[in-house]
Design a protein around this motif. Sequence first.
Motif, PDB file in Angstrom:
ATOM      1  N   VAL A 147      -9.725  -1.380   1.185  1.00  0.00           N
ATOM      2  CA  VAL A 147      -8.783  -2.128   1.314  1.00  0.00           C
ATOM      3  C   VAL A 147      -9.084  -3.683   1.558  1.00  0.00           C
ATOM      4  O   VAL A 147      -8.381  -4.618   1.044  1.00  0.00           O
TER       5      VAL A 147
ATOM      6  N   PHE B 256      -2.568   0.352  -4.274  1.00  0.00           N
ATOM      7  CA  PHE B 256      -2.149  -1.040  -3.750  1.00  0.00           C
ATOM      8  C   PHE B 256      -1.898  -1.949  -5.158  1.00  0.00           C
ATOM      9  O   PHE B 256      -2.483  -1.983  -6.004  1.00  0.00           O
TER      10      PHE B 256
ATOM     11  N   SER C 137       3.154  -0.967   4.065  1.00  0.00           N
ATOM     12  CA  SER C 137       2.884   0.310   3.973  1.00  0.00           C
ATOM     13  C   SER C 137       3.997   1.316   3.704  1.00  0.00           C
ATOM     14  O   SER C 137       4.758   1.287   4.511  1.00  0.00           O
TER      15      SER C 137
ATOM     16  N   VAL D  22      -4.893  -3.364   7.557  1.00  0.00           N
ATOM     17  CA  VAL D  22      -3.805  -2.899   6.733  1.00  0.00           C
ATOM     18  C   VAL D  22      -2.698  -3.752   7.144  1.00  0.00           C
ATOM     19  O   VAL D  22      -1.815  -4.179   6.367  1.00  0.00           O
TER      20      VAL D  22
ATOM     21  N   MET E 170       0.728  -1.032   0.004  1.00  0.00           N
ATOM     22  CA  MET E 170      -0.098  -0.022  -0.208  1.00  0.00           C
ATOM     23  C   MET E 170       0.870   1.357   0.010  1.00  0.00           C
ATOM     24  O   MET E 170       1.711   1.398   0.733  1.00  0.00           O
TER      25      MET E 170
END
Length: 127
Positions: free
Chosen positions: A123, A98, A74, A68, A40
Amino acid sequence: MKLLLLISTLTISLFAGSINFEKDLSTAKQKAIDSNKKLMIMYSTPTCPECNYMKKKVLKDKEIVSFVNENFVSVIMDIKEDEKILPYKFIGIPTFYFSNAKTMELLSKKIGGTREKQFLQIVQNVK
């Protein structure tokens, strides 16, 4: 003893509610590959009100943080500082990309800010 317990509890609560953002794309990409997770990428800049709303409110939501961190590695990229290494073009900020970490194939994207429930759905729907 009570003071030590209070400090420990406060420290844990401060860190428990955050997405684990990596500092650079290459580290995030390698960690995603190693852990078999998706990537991400958040494009933002410190002066963007929508970006700051997402960072301070939406990305602190317990369900979002949990989902997440469990499914993605991320990274936040500053559109001004990281301009030369941004892997995707953008038309506005914040933009969330993503992708598959191995191939960098784009799986989904979200442009602009949103509320917690909508972001969680986004997500969760990344395939």
